[in-house]
Design a protein around this motif. Structure first.
Motif: not given
Length: 679
Positions: A62-68, A93-98
């Motif tokens: 789970r990233d810091d944005g709450g997305i699994d 953290q999800d920056f879009g590329w991983g």
């Protein structure tokens, strides 16, 4: 029983065997899918967060944005499992590329990115992120919170010892850089600036990255290393037991002064003194040369194999790794009579690689002078620069470069001589006097390595007719070196010290075969133990092979001392150059006499001396006997007609073939089982 009944019976048995094998292999496959066992270490800034085995399978991160994020078999799953079980905070953290590991516990990447979490696989920087890397069984994974570059440490110590017995701990750092093809090239080097801890007691480390330790109390001791700019090493357990039946105690003695501590203790060595009244260690008589080990054909083949290894490491820009290794490689090929312009890859030569060197210190300039002369180049007109004039700019009040170290003065002598600076010039004499004034009371210059380098410079100075008296200093240094042979017959229990020691012996005009330790082993035998079957040499063993150590080994194998000079590319040159001050000078520079002939070691052929153009392959020489060198070598086929570029399959190749064979059989079993179940 009729033949038909026999046929049916055996058919049923065969089908059952296939079914059983299919079920068994299917079970194994399912078991493997449950997880892969790897070793993972998580090193925070101030403490080790985890160090042990972990099973990596499927996970949800789970990233810091709450997305699994559903993941499977990747290194990040191991970190997720560890942080959940150990109740450690994990920030992704999800920056879009991983997914990016922003923080583990209290160690969070700051806004200025001065520190961050780096990911290493099997002691090398990972080419992909932890969320992408698919683990393999037995992988060694490291997540470290550090600045850039990440420099991991490791410690080497015996597993067992006795109370009160001395043992040697080696502390090393992993250094490297990316080549032109973006492949990381690394090597373990001594970490003399790190801190060594033994049961929470700090122990000093000498310049060779070694410390001699004594633990007086029985029990389990814990040893590790850390320090500013380094990633903490894993903790090594040493059993201190009165019942230890056999303890391997390395014979290396620290080569620089260290302060004794309470417990554990470091054995002190004589303190540094430059007083003219200091006590002189009795000079050991020169050993009588015996049969030259590794002589003739065997040593020639070892050289060819090592040079071929170096050649394979050359990048498309002409360099071999970075500036440092390129320069030492140029000297290696030069020792063999091959100029840098003769060694190329896709049109780019070693000379091209040497041309791009960045020189920012006295030692950089000194090394470059030695390399350019080994390549047959002109150091007074290199890339439009006068390297001799640049080195002169570092000379202040008789001291070259840094005032707190002596290595730039020792290599300064070698650089002046490589550049054919007048033997009676003030630059040469000032540097020689500085080296002599800093000799230790035991005859050394701080370490085995620097002592060997100083010996080569002083011997060459004396051969060229230098007026300063250096004989006594050379004799005292020789006595020190002779008394510091290790249990293998070399020096410092490492390749670098052994190679430089051999060069110092050759510079003295002696044969290394005559230098025997208490077990009768010689430096030649020690040198052979560091060569791998691929031709390269390692620092502590033949397993940690690197271009760096291979470049150190070759001049020693060839019996060549520094400085190494080859015939100039241009036979007669009239040089016009500008000094730093801007004054234009015109000067005739004589061509130096090539120094390719070994003064003491006979029987070795350089590439320039060989009649055949194709190199022969040879197995590295190990466990060499004084009686018969060839009988103790590992056997290897030497069929004629094998192409030069042929590389024999190694253990990994055979393992891959067996793995494919096993997978094929597994597939047959599963297919047979499924067909049987359908029928």
């Amino acid at each position: 029983m009729s033949n038909y009944r026999k046929i049916w019976l055996w058919s049923i048995v065969g089908v059952m065997l296939v079914a059983v094998s299919g079920i068994a292999t299917s079970g194994l496959a399912v078991g493997a899918m449950d997880g892969t066992v790897v070793h993972m270490r998580v090193e925070g800034q101030t403490q080790t967060l985890f160090d042990g085995e972990v099973i990596i399978g499927d996970c949800v991160a789970r990233d810091d944005g709450g997305i699994d994020h559903a993941l499977s078999g990747v290194a990040l799953c191991g970190l997720v499992d560890i942080t959940e079980k150990e109740a450690i905070a994990l920030s992704l953290q999800d920056f879009g590329w991983g997914l990016f590991v922003a923080g583990i516990g209290a160690d969070i990447t700051p806004a200025d990115w001065s520190r961050s979490w780096s990911f290493w696989v099997n002691k090398e920087p990972a080419a992909v992120g932890a969320d992408t890397y698919q683990v393999a069984a037995g992988d060694d994974l490291l997540l470290a919170f550090s600045g850039y570059p990440t420099v991991p440490l490791r410690v080497t110590a015996p597993e067992k010892t006795l109370p009160g017995e001395q043992f040697t701990v080696a502390v090393e750092k992993k250094m490297g850089e990316y080549d032109a093809n973006y492949n990381w090239q690394g090597v373990w080097l001594p970490a003399d600036t790190a801190l060594l801890w033994v049961n929470n007691n700090e122990v000093a480390i000498n310049e060779a990255g070694l410390a001699v330790v004594t633990i007086n109390e029985p029990g389990m001791a814990e040893i590790w290393a850390e320090g500013d700019g380094f990633v903490r090493s894993s903790r090594r357990q040493v059993q201190v037991d009165n019942k230890t039946e056999e303890t391997v105690v390395p014979t290396v003695t620290p080569t620089s002064s260290v302060s004794p501590l309470a417990s554990p203790t470091v054995s002190p060595t004589p303190s540094i003194s430059s007083s003219p009244d200091q006590t002189i260690t009795p000079v050991i008589p020169s050993p009588t040369p015996t049969e030259t080990l590794l002589a003739g054909e065997e040593r020639t083949k070892a050289v060819r194999l090592a040079l071929d290894y170096l050649k394979r490491q050359q990048g498309t820009d002409g360099r071999i790794e970075g500036d440092l290794v390129t320069a030492w490689s140029v000297m290696s090929f030069g020792a063999d009579g091959q100029r840098a312009e003769m060694v190329s890859n896709l049109g780019k030569t070693l000379w091209d690689g040497l041309a791009g060197a960045q020189l920012s210190s006295a030692t950089d300039v000194e090394r470059q002078i030695m390399a350019v002369r080994a390549a047959g180049g002109n150091v007074r007109l290199w890339q439009g620069r006068n390297l001799v004039q640049e080195l002169r700019g570092y000379l202040k009040e008789g001291q070259l470069g840094e005032t707190t170290i002596i290595n730039d003065d020792i290599f300064g002598v070698l650089a002046w001589l490589a550049a054919d600076q007048a033997i009676g010039s003030s630059e040469v004499e000032q540097t020689v006097n500085t080296v002599l004034a800093n000799q230790d009371s035991d005859g050394a210059w701080g370490s085995i390595d620097l002592t060997a380098a100083a010996m080569q410079g002083l011997q060459e100075y004396m051969k060229r007719g230098g007026k300063i008296e250096v004989t006594l200093a050379s004799e005292r240094a020789r006595s020190y070196l002779f008394s510091h042979q290790d249990k293998y017959g070399g020096f410092g229990e490492n390749l670098a010290s052994t190679a430089w020691g051999i060069q110092a012996i050759v510079a003295l005009g002696e044969d290394p075969a005559g230098w025997k330790n208490n077990e009768g082993k010689t430096p030649w035998q020690a040198l052979a133990r560091y060569q791998n079957s691929n031709g390269g040499f390692g620092w502590r063993s033949k397993e940690d092979v690197s271009s760096f150590m291979t470049a150190y080994a070759i001049p020693a194998l060839l019996g060549k001392a520094w400085p190494i000079t080859t015939e100039s590319m241009v036979k007669s040159e009239t040089i016009n150059y500008e000094q730093v001050a801007g004054t234009r000078l015109t000067q005739n520079v004589p061509t130096a006499t090539p120094q390719l002939a070994s003064p003491a070691v006979a029987g070795i052929q350089t590439r320039a001396e060989e009649q055949e153009s194709q190199a022969e392959y040879a197995v590295p020489l190990e466990n060499v006997s004084d009686n018969n060198v060839s009988e103790t070598m590992d056997s290897v086929s030497s069929d004629e007609g094998v192409p030069k570029e042929f590389i024999p399959p190694n253990r990994n190749d055979w393992g891959f073939v067996l793995s494919l064979f096993s997978l094929a059989n597994m597939g047959i079993g599963v297919t047979g089982a499924r067909l049987f179940m359908k029928v």
